[in-house]
Scaffold this active site. Structure first.
Site, PDB file in Angstrom:
ATOM      1  CB  ILE A  12      -0.938  -0.025   1.253  1.00 21.81           C
ATOM      2  CG1 ILE A  12      -1.839  -1.197   0.859  1.00 21.81           C
ATOM      3  CG2 ILE A  12      -1.810   1.142   1.149  1.00 21.81           C
ATOM      4  CD1 ILE A  12      -2.784  -1.411   2.522  1.00 21.81           C
ATOM      5  CG  ASP A  31       9.664  -0.135   4.336  1.00 13.52           C
ATOM      6  OD1 ASP A  31      10.034  -1.207   4.940  1.00 13.52           O
ATOM      7  OD2 ASP A  31       8.620  -0.068   3.754  1.00 13.52           O
ATOM      8  CD  GLN A  75       2.748  -8.942  12.644  1.00 10.40           C
ATOM      9  OE1 GLN A  75       2.771  -9.682  11.518  1.00 10.40           O
ATOM     10  NE2 GLN A  75       1.790  -8.937  13.467  1.00 10.40           N
ATOM     11  CE1 TYR A 140      -2.316  -5.786  11.408  1.00  5.23           C
ATOM     12  CE2 TYR A 140      -4.765  -6.520  11.318  1.00  5.23           C
ATOM     13  CZ  TYR A 140      -3.461  -5.764  10.947  1.00  5.23           C
ATOM     14  OH  TYR A 140      -3.670  -4.968   9.524  1.00  5.23           O
TER      15      TYR A 140
END
Length: 724
Positions: A12, A31, A75, A140
């Site tokens: 994305i 990143d 993550q 998550y």
């Protein structure tokens, strides 16, 4: 304009980076490259290989004042979050808090956070809206829910404008097979490589699939608006997994489809409502699922072959290197032992006098390789020593009573352990020092990179100022032309400055009438020769009403022929006093960068206009003849000079009329004349017994009509100067 995208090399993130780059932004990326790939971003940008929780991120914020931060780094695997919740928390919570803290500290205007539909958990209500209960079922989902709370609290505590987007199942080019949204890419990979497709359960479970470019569009548009809060980002459309496979069958032959057992915790149906984002951002997804899948399949088909070859080659090379590296110490140890055994067994050791070859071998191996290989060398040396004793005629039983034999073995073991341990300890200290050096070198390289980047920007700006006449001219225009205190000169300087900075053909300035119902043209530059309206009725133009209401820059995105390309309000004493409109701008400049440039220019003009109006208020008694609206000779001639200059530079028309007072007093005459003039016209007295009038933006064809109006009121005038 600068934007920082965390996770910008990912699926994305790379599409978001592409969108901001196309809009003229300077793009910066953080990143850690665990899942992202640098080749996803092909345009010129600045990238940093860091985790978002790394303290070095502050150096990036300190050196670059970002207008927006898009936080996509995370993550993303639900399964990994269950097996390792601590790692999930470090990345998704601690990393977010670090980005929020730095954004608040360094005055970022907008912070956008990528949340997930996973925050809703098992909820049978469809479609899900933002106010529905959140009950995440995985670490998550919990971390994303907590992240939303952090964003909302930072907005309350620190006035950091935040937007949280709950993504539904995002798919598209560059997607990997990790995370909840990887079903499309998994199917694509298997179909293209002629492998069977596996569907968990009966395949009737539904998801809300959204194309990645629609996500990037929403994020970009939210970055420069006043939007804040939590929003679903979805298509509001249910699509079953089976129907997904049906579309893929139309694109490529599917070898086999197998249905496996349903996964525990798998949600049967999922759809997110997008009504809130559609209403508040005026955004809708451009791609339906069929079109999105076609575009995605085309990309996967063109990239799958070379990607597989590259991955295979890298994996094979890496595997070979690891294997060779692991066996190298053993191979060299055995080679050294073979040499030692040859010396001992061939009676060559006698040539070296008192030197114990096995002991020498153990010491050397221990020094080179440390404890593990030295122990192996001890075992091999003991075996060789025992073999030599037996070969010399000794019996095993007799050796058991030989103190010299055991003493020799003890020496071998002692030397092996001491040397191996000492070398191991020394190597550990050296490795710790080397690691420290590497960390310092990385920090130095990072800071040096930031410093070099800042220097490059500074040198580039300096080069532009020194060597670009156009840039110097613009700076000079802004600082010098707008310094005048004469209102007409400010108007003329404004059109010059705006035309130069924006690079357009037509610039027009309209002032707002006292009753706020009309706009009067006071200055314009028109290189295209197109007709420019001299007066605008506010009720006839929706864009003018909108600007009066919200006070923001108007951009004609629909390319409405009855509105300018861009228009910006000009303020005086807190209210809108005028508008600047531009036309004739090339399509490549129709971007956010030029919108902001236009706004900055208008702020300069507002300041200059306020000074000029304040000056007029302060000097009114000196400019006008007492008790009348007639300008004194000096003030009138200064305005007339400005009109002549505007006509010379931009062919802006005006009419100069002259009349006799006759039996009327100056006050009576001026009151009669003023009642028929516009706010942008001027009355002056330059000769005894005469009155002169400047009609702004009036051409020769207007003269007869104007003179007849004066005649109806028994006022006789004639044209002295104008377009005759």
């Amino acid at each position: 304009m600068k934007v920082l995208i965390s996770g910008g090399y990912g699926f994305i993130g790379s599409h978001v980076a592409d969108r901001f780059h196309k809009e003229g932004y300077e793009v910066f990326i953080i990143d850690n490259l665990l899942t992202g790939r640098k080749e996803n971003v092909t345009f010129k940008h600045k990238g940093y290989q860091l985790s978002v929780e790394d303290p070095k991120c502050e150096e990036i914020f300190r050196s670059n004042r970002f207008d927006a931060v898009i936080h996509l780094a995370a993550q993303v695997s639900v399964a990994d979050s269950v097996s390792n919740p601590r790692l999930d928390t470090e990345s998704n919570v601690l990393g977010l808090v670090n980005m929020l803290t730095l954004s608040q500290k360094y005055k970022v205007k907008k912070f956008i956070f990528a949340s997930s539909a996973a925050v809703y958990g098992m909820n049978d209500k469809l479609p899900l809206v933002e106010t529905d209960l959140c009950n995440p079922i995985s670490p998550y989902g919990i971390s994303k829910w907590v992240g939303e709370s952090y964003c909302l609290k930072w907005e309350q505590l620190y006035d950091l404008e935040t937007v949280c987007f709950r993504f539904s199942n995002v798919y598209g080019p560059r997607q990997g097979s990790v995370g909840e949204s990887g079903v499309v890419s998994i199917f694509m990979d298997r179909i293209i490589s002629e492998q069977p497709v596996f569907i968990h359960g009966d395949g009737e479970q539904t998801r809300d699939f959204i194309y990645v470019e629609d996500v990037a569009d929403a994020i970009y548009r939210a970055s420069y608006t006043s939007l804040s809060g939590i929003y679903n980002l979805s298509t509001n459309t249910e699509r079953s997994v089976n129907s997904l496979v049906d579309v893929l069958k139309e694109l490529h032959d599917v070898k086999e489809v197998h249905h496996t057992d349903r996964r525990d915790g798998d949600i049967q149906r999922s759809t997110l409502s997008n009504e809130k984002i559609k209403n508040e951002l005026d955004w809708v997804p451009m791609y339906d699922t069929n079109e999105g899948l076609k575009r995605t399949f085309a990309w996967f088909k063109s990239n799958q072959a070379k990607r597989e070859v590259a991955v295979s080659a890298v994996a094979e090379t890496s595997s070979k290197r690891q294997w060779l590296k692991s066996i190298q110490p053993y191979f060299e140890n055995l080679l050294a032992f073979a040499l030692t055994a040859w010396i001992v067994l061939s009676q060559q050791s006698s040539a070296y006098g008192l030197i114990d070859v096995e002991l020498f071998y153990i010491t050397i191996i221990g020094i080179i390789y440390g404890n593990r290989q030295s122990i192996l060398a001890v075992v091999l040396s003991i075996g060789l020593f025992l073999f030599k004793k037996l070969d010399d005629g000794h019996e095993i039983v007799s050796l058991m009573y030989d103190t010299d034999f055991f003493f020799q073995l003890a020496i071998y073991l002692f030397i092996g352990l001491v040397v191996g341990y000492s070398v191991e300890r020394k190597n550990g200290i050296i490795q710790a020092k080397e690691q420290k050096i590497v960390e310092l070198e990385n920090r130095y390289e990072f800071l040096n990179g930031v410093y070099t980047e800042v220097r490059e920007v500074k040198d580039e700006l300096q080069h532009r100022i020194l060597n670009s006449g156009d840039s110097f001219g613009k700076i000079h225009s802004i600082t010098k032309e707008l310094e005048s205190l004469e209102l007409e000169k400010v108007f003329m300087a404004t059109v010059n400055v705006v035309k130069s900075i924006m690079g357009v053909q037509t610039v027009s300035i309209y002032t707002v009438s006292p009753n706020r119902s009309f706009m009067r043209l006071v200055a314009n530059t028109n290189d295209s020769g197109a007709a420019v309206s001299k007066s605008l009725r506010l009720e006839d133009h929706a864009y003018l009403q909108k600007m009066l209401a919200d006070g923001k820059v108007f951009v004609n995105k629909e390319l409405n022929s009855h509105a300018p390309l861009m228009s910006v309000p000009i303020y005086h004493d807190g209210t809108i006093a005028a508008f600047i409109s531009i036309e004739g701008m090339s399509i490549d400049k129709f971007s956010l960068y030029y919108q902001n440039l236009f706004k900055v220019t208008s702020d300069l003009v507002s300041s200059a206009l306020s000074r000029a109006l304040a000056y007029l208020d302060a000097t009114e008694s000196r400019r006008f003849i007492e008790g009348t609206s007639v300008l004194r000779k000096e003030a009138f001639e200064e305005i007339l000079s400005s009109k002549k200059q505007a006509k010379s530079m931009h062919n802006t028309p005006y009419l100069l009329l002259e009349g006799e007072l006759g039996q009327m007093s100056l006050k009576q005459y001026s009151e009669k004349v003023a009642s028929m003039l516009r706010e942008t016209d001027y009355i002056g007295s330059v000769k005894e017994g005469q009155v002169v009038v400047i009609l702004s933006n009036s051409a020769a064809e207007d003269a007869n009509f104007v003179l007849s109006r004066f005649a109806q009121q028994e006022i006789s005038m004639r044209v002295v100067e104008g377009e005759l």
